[in-house]
Design a protein around this motif. Sequence first.
Motif, PDB file in Angstrom:
ATOM      1  N   TYR A  50       0.822  -1.301  -0.018  1.00 20.76           N
ATOM      2  CA  TYR A  50      -0.096  -0.009  -0.021  1.00 20.76           C
ATOM      3  C   TYR A  50       0.899   1.184   0.149  1.00 20.76           C
ATOM      4  CZ  TYR A  50      -3.495  -3.261   2.118  1.00 20.76           C
ATOM      5  OH  TYR A  50      -4.296  -4.448   2.022  1.00 20.76           O
ATOM      6  N   TYR A  88       0.360   5.361   1.341  1.00 21.85           N
ATOM      7  CA  TYR A  88      -0.458   6.284   1.814  1.00 21.85           C
ATOM      8  C   TYR A  88       0.171   7.655   1.850  1.00 21.85           C
ATOM      9  CZ  TYR A  88      -3.085   2.383   4.097  1.00 21.85           C
ATOM     10  OH  TYR A  88      -3.669   1.204   4.287  1.00 21.85           O
ATOM     11  N   LEU A 148      -5.352   6.690   1.383  1.00 23.14           N
ATOM     12  CA  LEU A 148      -4.618   5.638   0.520  1.00 23.14           C
ATOM     13  C   LEU A 148      -4.758   6.071  -1.004  1.00 23.14           C
ATOM     14  CD1 LEU A 148      -3.903   2.641   0.408  1.00 23.14           C
ATOM     15  CD2 LEU A 148      -6.441   2.159  -0.253  1.00 23.14           C
ATOM     16  N   TYR A 178      -3.131   0.750  -3.867  1.00 26.27           N
ATOM     17  CA  TYR A 178      -2.618  -0.620  -3.318  1.00 26.27           C
ATOM     18  C   TYR A 178      -2.663  -1.675  -4.196  1.00 26.27           C
ATOM     19  CZ  TYR A 178      -7.831  -1.598  -3.190  1.00 26.27           C
ATOM     20  OH  TYR A 178      -9.191  -1.879  -3.668  1.00 26.27           O
ATOM     21  N   GLN A 229      -2.914  -6.086  -4.487  1.00 26.62           N
ATOM     22  CA  GLN A 229      -2.880  -7.429  -3.740  1.00 26.62           C
ATOM     23  C   GLN A 229      -1.975  -8.359  -4.230  1.00 26.62           C
ATOM     24  OE1 GLN A 229      -5.093  -7.668  -1.174  1.00 26.62           O
ATOM     25  NE2 GLN A 229      -5.375  -5.348  -1.329  1.00 26.62           N
TER      26      GLN A 229
END
Lengths: 113, 114
Positions: free
Chosen positions: B33, B35, B45, B48, B50
């Motif tokens: 991620y 930020y 955010l 991101y 996965q």
Amino acid sequence: AQSVTQLDSQVPVFEEAPVELRCNYSSSVSVYLFWYVQYPNQGLQLLLKYLSGSTLVESINGFEAEFNKSQTSFHLRKPSVHISDTAEYFCAVSEDNFNKFYFGSGTKLNVKP
Amino acid sequence: DGGITQSPKYLFRKEGQNVTLSCEQNLNHDAMYWYRQDPGQGLRLIYYSQIVNDFQKGDIAEGYSVSREKKESFPLTVTSAQKNPTAFYLCASKGGPDHYNEQFFGPGTRLTVL
């Protein structure tokens, strides 16, 4: 979308006094709750978390937080603070899939001697 | 020691320049991620990811780009299209169920546009 509210942007307190940092979240679906601590110019460190089970969770340095589903809250407490607890504290929420985390705006705890 | 590294710690950029922030992790985490942190606004955010070769926009993706070519690396480029890039940038990775889905944070990069 989930929202996380930390109503107190700053909390001044004297050393050895108790403190409570408040956190409320918006969604009533299954949530997972976290408190992080940040010291100046550093990343965030996990303080404690609630995933399931007992609604009262504790950290190794005396902080505790209680998950209250009916009030959608996860307030952080410490019965006696130290100078070294001076930092910024962030509440965070994740939902079922853990894909995203939502953070509050932070509370700066200032412990005075 | 396992962890997340971000470099550089401080970065200065002239207006109109692109700049890339580095984030590397050796925790074998799939999710990573980015930020952005501004005073009084908490963490927001940006992007991101996965899994390798896949990423999603977060809440404030405009003016930023990312890539995820390797599991260990998730660089963030702040482009000249980002109107107010001065901020503290934090990278995080997330463990799977065996790590309680916990996020681990890097030390951050403070970007200042001159």
